[in-house]
Design a protein around this motif. Structure first.
Motif, PDB file in Angstrom:
ATOM      1  N   VAL A  80       0.820  -1.215   0.000  1.00  0.00           N
ATOM      2  CA  VAL A  80       0.000   0.000   0.000  1.00  0.00           C
ATOM      3  C   VAL A  80       0.856   1.267   0.000  1.00  0.00           C
ATOM      4  O   VAL A  80       0.420   2.326  -0.467  1.00  0.00           O
ATOM      5  CB  VAL A  80      -0.946  -0.025   1.222  1.00  0.00           C
ATOM      6  CG1 VAL A  80      -0.160   0.072   2.524  1.00  0.00           C
ATOM      7  CG2 VAL A  80      -1.986   1.077   1.140  1.00  0.00           C
ATOM      8  N   GLN A  81       2.102   1.180   0.482  1.00  0.00           N
ATOM      9  CA  GLN A  81       2.954   2.368   0.545  1.00  0.00           C
ATOM     10  C   GLN A  81       3.224   2.966  -0.835  1.00  0.00           C
ATOM     11  O   GLN A  81       3.482   4.160  -0.963  1.00  0.00           O
ATOM     12  CB  GLN A  81       4.293   2.038   1.216  1.00  0.00           C
ATOM     13  CG  GLN A  81       4.206   1.792   2.708  1.00  0.00           C
ATOM     14  CD  GLN A  81       4.001   0.336   3.055  1.00  0.00           C
ATOM     15  OE1 GLN A  81       3.462  -0.419   2.255  1.00  0.00           O
ATOM     16  NE2 GLN A  81       4.418  -0.073   4.240  1.00  0.00           N
ATOM     17  N   GLN A  83       1.044   2.994  -3.349  1.00  0.00           N
ATOM     18  CA  GLN A  83      -0.193   3.557  -3.914  1.00  0.00           C
ATOM     19  C   GLN A  83      -0.283   3.302  -5.421  1.00  0.00           C
ATOM     20  O   GLN A  83      -0.619   4.189  -6.203  1.00  0.00           O
ATOM     21  CB  GLN A  83      -0.273   5.053  -3.620  1.00  0.00           C
ATOM     22  CG  GLN A  83      -0.497   5.390  -2.157  1.00  0.00           C
ATOM     23  CD  GLN A  83      -1.845   4.870  -1.642  1.00  0.00           C
ATOM     24  OE1 GLN A  83      -2.885   5.219  -2.150  1.00  0.00           O
ATOM     25  NE2 GLN A  83      -1.792   4.011  -0.646  1.00  0.00           N
ATOM     26  N   ARG A  85      -2.138   0.984  -8.145  1.00  0.00           N
ATOM     27  CA  ARG A  85      -3.289   0.093  -8.310  1.00  0.00           C
ATOM     28  C   ARG A  85      -3.530  -0.293  -9.774  1.00  0.00           C
ATOM     29  O   ARG A  85      -4.602  -0.771 -10.119  1.00  0.00           O
ATOM     30  CB  ARG A  85      -4.542   0.782  -7.759  1.00  0.00           C
ATOM     31  CG  ARG A  85      -4.487   1.063  -6.260  1.00  0.00           C
ATOM     32  CD  ARG A  85      -4.505  -0.233  -5.459  1.00  0.00           C
ATOM     33  NE  ARG A  85      -4.443   0.015  -4.024  1.00  0.00           N
ATOM     34  CZ  ARG A  85      -3.331   0.037  -3.333  1.00  0.00           C
ATOM     35  NH1 ARG A  85      -2.161  -0.143  -3.943  1.00  0.00           N
ATOM     36  NH2 ARG A  85      -3.342   0.258  -2.032  1.00  0.00           N
TER      37      ARG A  85
END
Length: 421
Positions: A80-81, A83, A85
């Motif tokens: 998630v660090q 970001q 997608r």
């Protein structure tokens, strides 16, 4: 559409049903081909640790176990660090062959990064059915200070090309307790070093010759206060300092010096006694991994007290900090001068590269001209600070964040070459 037009053209109604049946048979064929037998295997190969602010390689290995070729889509759930997608990789998978591809990630923060599922979607040339396979759930990797940069600068430091122009390494005759040899007395030698026993044996004046200590204590002192929170190119000044101190410590160990580490803000966060053994580098890396900054003003008076108490031998102190205003420097200068009385202090602080860019811009109106004037004042203040340090006998390095590691190592090599410690 055929069913729609069959309202006006009745013959299309029968044709539409035939096509529906054919489409259903093709769909069932595709479904049976993907789900009857076979499969794929895949794995995500991660390094033992990631290097902060560097490109780190992630390898994906996929093997087709079907008896016919496949097309595939790979969706990796990146931590998630980042970001990110939109990761999607399309691959052709030959029969019973292994396909390998890689991609690179550049972390900008230290800590633990967790990868999610590795999703593999496979489908035949018909492309009516996709089958999903999930692998490598919840893999974790730790992001450490930049050991890639450390290795690069280790190589450069051992290369003569990094030596500063005009500097020449010489062997200085010192008066420390590291004995080198006994030699005949020549005019100019210190009479206090005469070795009377050797003189009696040789019947000529003989003197002891000493050399400067090779194993010297060196400390990287990192300010973890709020001034180090300022970001440049995605990294904070603290992370630049951490990366630099790791690279610098590695070079100092290669030069046979004893290396230690101190980080502080309102209190001493970590303290490693100077040591010349190889495991010291791993201890430094683990300590740097856990350093975090807050929004507190650093206590330089406390730093002076702790250095006086725990570092009794004269040492090279590489202090990573930052001053944006002259008033901030004036508040801490008495403590820095006190540290410099007992140690060789090198204050490493930062140019504001964004402000420097503003001084080089071409103003188009009065407002931009005023901002440029202020930027020039800030730039001048930084140069004044460096001169202020030198006036009080404190070594200073003013550098951009991107050039920090090379500047710190060059300063260390300069000090070693001149025998200042």
């Amino acid at each position: 559409m055929l069913f729609l037009f069959s309202f006006w053209f009745e013959i299309l109604y029968s044709i539409s049903w035939v096509l529906i049946v054919v489409l259903g048979l093709i769909f069932l064929t595709d479904l049976v081909m993907l789900y009857r037998t076979g499969g794929v295997t895949a794995s995500r190969i991660l390094p033992e640790k990631f290097s902060n602010s560097d490109e780190n390689r992630v390898e994906i290995i996929i093997t087709n176990l079907y008896d016919f070729p496949l097309n595939s889509e790979v969706i990796d759930e990146i931590p998630v660090q980042f970001q990110k997608r939109d990761f999607l990789k399309q691959l052709y998978l030959p029969v019973s062959k292994r396909v390998v591809f890689d991609y690179y990630l550049k972390p900008l923060n230290r800590g633990e990064y967790t990868f999610g599922n590795l999703n593999i979607f496979v489908f035949t040339k018909i492309r009516l059915v996709k089958r999903r396979f999930v692998f490598s759930k919840d893999q974790m990797v730790k992001v450490y200070p930049s050991f890639i940069q450390m290795k690069k600068l280790d190589f450069l430091a051992l290369d003569r090309k990094i030596s500063l122009q005009g500097l020449k390494k010489i062997r200085r005759i010192g008066h420390t307790m590291e004995f080198e040899q006994i030699k005949e007395y020549v005019r100019g030698d210190d009479v206090r070093t005469i070795n009377w026993k050797a003189t009696a044996k040789k019947k000529d004046l003989m003197v002891n010759q000493f050399q400067d200590e090779r194993v010297q204590p060196i400390y990287s002192v990192i300010d973890a206060g709020r001034v180090m929170k300022m970001p440049f190119a995605g990294l904070s000044l603290l992370d630049y300092s951490i990366n630099s101190s790791l690279a610098f410590s590695n070079v100092a160990l290669k030069k046979k010096d004893r290396v230690g580490l101190i980080s502080f803000s309102r209190k001493i966060d970590s303290f490693l006694k100077a040591n010349a053994r190889l495991p010291q580098l791993n201890r430094i890396m683990e300590s740097l991994y856990n350093i975090n900054t807050g929004f507190y003003d650093s206590d330089f008076g406390m730093l002076y007290a702790q250095l006086k108490k725990h570092v009794t031998q004269r040492s090279l102190v590489m202090l990573y900090t930052n001053f944006e205003h002259i008033s901030a420097l004036q508040r801490q200068l008495p403590f820095l001068k006190a540290i410099a009385k007992n140690h060789l202090l090198v204050v490493i602080f930062f140019e504001n590269t964004e402000v420097k860019k503003l001084t080089l811009s071409d103003p188009k109106n009065l407002s931009e001209s005023a901002r440029q004037t202020l930027a020039e004042q800030f730039t001048h203040d930084k140069i004044f600070m460096a001169r202020e340090f030198q006036k009080h006998g404190i070594q200073a390095v003013l550098t951009s964040p991107q050039e920090l590691s090379v500047s710190a190592i060059n300063k260390y090599l300069e000090i070693k070459a001149r025998g200042l410690l």
